[in-house]
Scaffold this motif. Structure first.
Motif, PDB file in Angstrom:
ATOM      1  N   MET A  35       0.812  -1.196   0.000  1.00  0.00           N
ATOM      2  CA  MET A  35       0.000   0.000   0.000  1.00  0.00           C
ATOM      3  C   MET A  35       0.849   1.251   0.000  1.00  0.00           C
ATOM      4  O   MET A  35       0.470   2.244  -0.570  1.00  0.00           O
ATOM      5  N   LEU A  36       2.000   1.197   0.630  1.00  0.00           N
ATOM      6  CA  LEU A  36       2.849   2.376   0.743  1.00  0.00           C
ATOM      7  C   LEU A  36       3.572   2.709  -0.552  1.00  0.00           C
ATOM      8  O   LEU A  36       4.053   3.814  -0.724  1.00  0.00           O
ATOM      9  N   SER A  37       3.657   1.748  -1.452  1.00  0.00           N
ATOM     10  CA  SER A  37       4.339   1.965  -2.723  1.00  0.00           C
ATOM     11  C   SER A  37       3.448   2.764  -3.661  1.00  0.00           C
ATOM     12  O   SER A  37       2.261   2.498  -3.781  1.00  0.00           O
ATOM     13  N   LYS A  38       4.052   3.712  -4.354  1.00  0.00           N
ATOM     14  CA  LYS A  38       3.305   4.511  -5.317  1.00  0.00           C
ATOM     15  C   LYS A  38       3.358   3.917  -6.720  1.00  0.00           C
ATOM     16  O   LYS A  38       2.762   4.458  -7.636  1.00  0.00           O
ATOM     17  N   ASN A  39       4.067   2.814  -6.876  1.00  0.00           N
ATOM     18  CA  ASN A  39       4.151   2.159  -8.181  1.00  0.00           C
ATOM     19  C   ASN A  39       2.816   1.529  -8.543  1.00  0.00           C
ATOM     20  O   ASN A  39       2.153   0.946  -7.706  1.00  0.00           O
ATOM     21  N   LYS A  40       2.467   1.627  -9.812  1.00  0.00           N
ATOM     22  CA  LYS A  40       1.221   1.024 -10.297  1.00  0.00           C
ATOM     23  C   LYS A  40       1.397  -0.466 -10.578  1.00  0.00           C
ATOM     24  O   LYS A  40       0.506  -1.261 -10.355  1.00  0.00           O
ATOM     25  N   GLU A  41       2.582  -0.836 -11.111  1.00  0.00           N
ATOM     26  CA  GLU A  41       2.803  -2.243 -11.428  1.00  0.00           C
ATOM     27  C   GLU A  41       3.333  -2.980 -10.200  1.00  0.00           C
ATOM     28  O   GLU A  41       3.928  -2.377  -9.309  1.00  0.00           O
ATOM     29  N   ILE A  42       3.127  -4.273 -10.214  1.00  0.00           N
ATOM     30  CA  ILE A  42       3.583  -5.094  -9.089  1.00  0.00           C
ATOM     31  C   ILE A  42       4.827  -5.850  -9.531  1.00  0.00           C
ATOM     32  O   ILE A  42       4.812  -6.521 -10.568  1.00  0.00           O
ATOM     33  N   THR A  43       5.883  -5.720  -8.752  1.00  0.00           N
ATOM     34  CA  THR A  43       7.147  -6.378  -9.053  1.00  0.00           C
ATOM     35  C   THR A  43       7.117  -7.829  -8.586  1.00  0.00           C
ATOM     36  O   THR A  43       6.151  -8.273  -7.958  1.00  0.00           O
ATOM     37  N   LYS A  44       8.194  -8.550  -8.851  1.00  0.00           N
ATOM     38  CA  LYS A  44       8.281  -9.940  -8.397  1.00  0.00           C
ATOM     39  C   LYS A  44       8.211 -10.022  -6.880  1.00  0.00           C
ATOM     40  O   LYS A  44       7.555 -10.910  -6.339  1.00  0.00           O
ATOM     41  N   ALA A  45       8.888  -9.103  -6.202  1.00  0.00           N
ATOM     42  CA  ALA A  45       8.855  -9.106  -4.739  1.00  0.00           C
ATOM     43  C   ALA A  45       7.440  -8.824  -4.237  1.00  0.00           C
ATOM     44  O   ALA A  45       6.949  -9.494  -3.322  1.00  0.00           O
ATOM     45  N   GLY A  46       6.781  -7.856  -4.831  1.00  0.00           N
ATOM     46  CA  GLY A  46       5.405  -7.546  -4.453  1.00  0.00           C
ATOM     47  C   GLY A  46       4.469  -8.698  -4.722  1.00  0.00           C
ATOM     48  O   GLY A  46       3.570  -8.993  -3.923  1.00  0.00           O
ATOM     49  N   GLU A  47       4.682  -9.365  -5.832  1.00  0.00           N
ATOM     50  CA  GLU A  47       3.852 -10.518  -6.185  1.00  0.00           C
ATOM     51  C   GLU A  47       4.004 -11.635  -5.150  1.00  0.00           C
ATOM     52  O   GLU A  47       3.026 -12.252  -4.742  1.00  0.00           O
ATOM     53  N   LYS A  48       5.238 -11.885  -4.709  1.00  0.00           N
ATOM     54  CA  LYS A  48       5.466 -12.909  -3.683  1.00  0.00           C
ATOM     55  C   LYS A  48       4.752 -12.550  -2.382  1.00  0.00           C
ATOM     56  O   LYS A  48       4.162 -13.414  -1.738  1.00  0.00           O
ATOM     57  N   LEU A  49       4.803 -11.280  -2.007  1.00  0.00           N
ATOM     58  CA  LEU A  49       4.131 -10.853  -0.780  1.00  0.00           C
ATOM     59  C   LEU A  49       2.618 -10.978  -0.897  1.00  0.00           C
ATOM     60  O   LEU A  49       1.956 -11.472   0.013  1.00  0.00           O
ATOM     61  N   ILE A  50       2.074 -10.567  -2.024  1.00  0.00           N
ATOM     62  CA  ILE A  50       0.624 -10.662  -2.240  1.00  0.00           C
ATOM     63  C   ILE A  50       0.181 -12.119  -2.244  1.00  0.00           C
ATOM     64  O   ILE A  50      -0.826 -12.477  -1.631  1.00  0.00           O
ATOM     65  N   ASN A  51       0.957 -12.979  -2.900  1.00  0.00           N
ATOM     66  CA  ASN A  51       0.613 -14.405  -2.918  1.00  0.00           C
ATOM     67  C   ASN A  51       0.645 -15.004  -1.523  1.00  0.00           C
ATOM     68  O   ASN A  51      -0.191 -15.843  -1.183  1.00  0.00           O
TER      69      ASN A  51
END
Length: 126
Positions: free
Chosen positions: A1-17
């Motif tokens: 949520m704190l990230s202002k990036n629109k796309e999700i990176t590999k690290a973000g994807e792992k966290l979301i999963n």
């Protein structure tokens, strides 16, 4: 949520999963957790004070969890700590910190220089 990036990176994807799995989320009407999260993120607005408070808490939490996993020798969970560190760096970058990802990764790999497997996990997140 704190990230202002629109796309999700590999690290973000792992966290979301990981969150999706722990919550036992099941698709409702064709929407997956990732899509719902991104929609919610667009609508949720943080003040600068809230951001600062959350980012300081997050830095402490990443320190605690990384030390517990990597310092504790839980090799099969290094990927979790690496994803947290990388995504925190990406979040800091998205909010104006130059080279935040690289700086954080270097900081944590210097804290654990003998953990080559931990360093290797960052390569998987590129």
């Amino acid at each position: 949520m704190l990230s202002k990036n629109k796309e999700i990176t590999k690290a973000g994807e792992k966290l979301i999963n990981g969150i999706d799995y722990r919550l036992g989320f099941e698709e409702e009407e064709g929407a997956d957790f990732r899509e719902l999260f991104l929609r919610w993120k667009e609508k949720a607005i943080l003040t600068d004070e809230e951001y600062e408070r959350y980012i300081e808490w997050l830095k402490k939490e990443v320190d605690i969890r990384t030390e517990a996993v990597v310092g504790g020798g839980h090799r099969k969970s290094y990927y979790k700590a690496a994803a947290l560190v990388a995504f925190l760096g990406e979040t800091l970058e998205s909010n104006g910190m130059a080279n935040g990802r690289r700086i954080l990764i270097e900081h944590y790999t210097k804290m654990h220089p003998r953990k080559r497997a931990f360093k290797g996990e960052f390569e998987m997140l590129k």
